[in-house]
Design an enzyme around this catalytic site. Structure first.
Site, short mmCIF file in Angstrom:
data_model
loop_
_atom_site.label_atom_id
_atom_site.label_comp_id
_atom_site.label_asym_id
_atom_site.label_seq_id
_atom_site.Cartn_x
_atom_site.Cartn_y
_atom_site.Cartn_z
CG ASP A 1 -1.65 -1.07 1.47
OD1 ASP A 1 -1.26 -2.14 0.42
OD2 ASP A 1 -2.51 -1.02 3.22
CB SER B 1 -1.44 0.85 5.76
OG SER B 1 -0.45 -0.06 4.11
#
Ligand code: FRU
Length: 464
Positions: A25, A85
């Site tokens: 990500d 993330s």
């Protein structure tokens, strides 16, 4: 006819990619102190999903990137199995990053902590550790803090899983970015939609609020939700910590095969930009990606500018990407002069426009990918070979308007396709060992309706 034979090494030459190891990500996207910062999930040691650091790349122009040392490493008790993330925000000239510390216990149970790290220069970060504990109504799958500034407070939205294993998003508020108050669930809709929502994001675009998230556990429905995990958005209204959808439809953001976990940010020009990961794939297929033997896997999407027009999310490759063009071919002119055009690089951008609408066509690119348009149904399909089992597989969208423009970005092993000025987008990886690269595969009926057909060779900007 002479064909231009190219043997692929599958290298990615102008998208942000893993230098080595595995990238996933995009994280902490921000324009800070005159530079674009892109952080990303990164396992520098191997091509498997573990040991996640925050890798870091910076740029002046969204085109040329320099890779810096990782901003975060999993070296504290609260993030020892991964700095997962999260997002970034500037306050008083400092860069605050919020991320999830992932901890796996001996018996395999998981703990997650929402953590803060602060930097003065955007490069060196001081960790401040976990900020709060979650209410017991949720399992340890609470992660991916996205923080933004509202009118009176800061907000943080997190992907979560309820104790009865349903995906949701929860929200916190703060006055100072340090102490956070739980405000409940962001929305009731869609209810019972998968077992986990990852990477939630809330965007304000043309006075509309858009909730973007990446749910896991959604079943395929006709041509929809065909990927292992989905990324989509709902249009609605955000007020006092609650999102109320205006249209109760989950729209896939990208119609291709791998795009996942995007994140947005606003830059100094007031544009809303997004990067995604290319991307999510079933584990066996991921392990079979040919670059694994070279010690690296995955890359990010190109930066896309997003906007809302007539209740539709539009995604366009940022204008700066035109800087990549080093050689151009006007194919409508060149075609009449020559039988064949040979390209020297496999990094290309292709733009097509139709004055009147496009008629049906099938266009085979690089001996591998079929782009198929069925004009009567406004049906656009991309077909590729699954590199694990060699089957042909498709993704399809029914366009709202007839096809009038197409813009393609090609790498040796990846493609992003923007249709009708970004009203629909397809991203995908593809791997073949030998391909031909001339224009002769074009169907002449299609050509006769085209008003523009340009091929640009692109610069290789990624220097590892
Ligand atoms: C999405 C995701 C996030 C998590 C990260 C771990 O791809 O699973 O939910 O924070 O990747 O790398």
């Amino acid at each position: 006819m002479e064909k231009n034979k190219i043997v692929d090494d599958h290298t990615i030459n102008y998208h942000i990619r893993a230098q080595k190891g595995l990238i996933n990500d995009p994280n902490g996207l921000i324009y800070f102190k005159d530079k674009y910062h892109v952080f990303f999930q990164w396992n520098p040691e191997g091509t498997t999903h573990e040991n996640k650091h925050w890798g870091h790349a910076v740029s002046d122009d969204l085109v040329n990137w320099s890779y810096l040392k990782p901003a975060l490493s999993p070296d504290n008790w609260y993030d020892k199995n991964g700095c997962y993330s999260g997002s970034a925000i500037e306050k008083d000239g400092k860069l605050y990053i919020f991320y999830t510390g992932n901890v796996k216990k001996a018996q395999g149970e998981r703990e997650s902590y929402q953590c803060l790290a602060v930097s003065k220069d955007g490069i060196h970060f001081e960790k401040h550790g976990p900020l709060f504990e979650h209410p017991g109504d949720y399992t340890a799958h609470v992660r991916d803090p996205k923080v933004w500034k509202g009118n009176e407070s800061y907000w943080m939205v997190l992907g979560a899983q309820t104790q009865d294993l349903k995906g949701t998003a929860i929200i916190y508020s703060s006055k100072d970015l340090l102490s956070w108050d739980f405000q409940g669930e962001l929305t009731d809709e869609p209810s019972d939609f998968g077992y986990m929502w990852e990477c939630p994001d809330l965007l304000r675009l043309n006075k509309k609020d858009v909730f973007v998230f990446s749910p896991q556990g959604i079943e395929a429905k006709g041509t929809l939700y065909q990927n292992i995990f989905q990324t989509g958005y709902m249009l609605g209204h955000f007020e006092n910590g609650r999102f109320t959808p205006e249209i109760k439809e989950f729209n896939e953001m990208d119609r291709g095969f791998e795009f996942y976990a995007p994140q947005s940010f606003e830059d100094d020009q007031g544009r809303t930009l997004v990067f995604g990961w290319m991307g999510a794939m079933p584990p066996k297929q991921e392990a079979a990606v040919p670059t694994v033997k070279d010690g690296w896997i995955h890359h990010l999407s190109l930066p896309r500018e997003i906007m809302f027009v007539k209740n539709q999310l539009i995604q366009k490759p940022v204008d700066e990407l035109k800087k990549l063009r080093i050689q151009s071919y006007d194919m409508l002119k060149d075609i009449s002069k020559k039988d064949n055009v040979l390209f020297t690089t496999s990094e290309q951008e292709i733009t097509c426009k139709w004055d009147t609408c496009a008629s049906s066509f099938t266009w085979t690119l690089r001996n591998e990918i079929d782009l198929r348009y069925e004009a009567s149904e406004r049906k656009f399909t991309i077909e590729r070979t699954n590199w694990l089992d060699s089957t042909r597989e498709t993704r399809t969208v029914y366009l709202k308007e007839t096809l009038s423009s197409l813009q393609l970005f090609l790498e040796d092993s990846a493609m992003e396709v923007f249709l009708n000025d970004g009203r629909e987008v397809f991203s995908l990886r593809y791997f073949n060992n030998e391909r031909t690269d001339s224009w002769t595969w074009l169907n002449k009926d299609w050509l006769s309706n085209l008003s523009q057909f340009m091929i640009f060779e692109l610069e290789k900007t990624i220097k590892l």
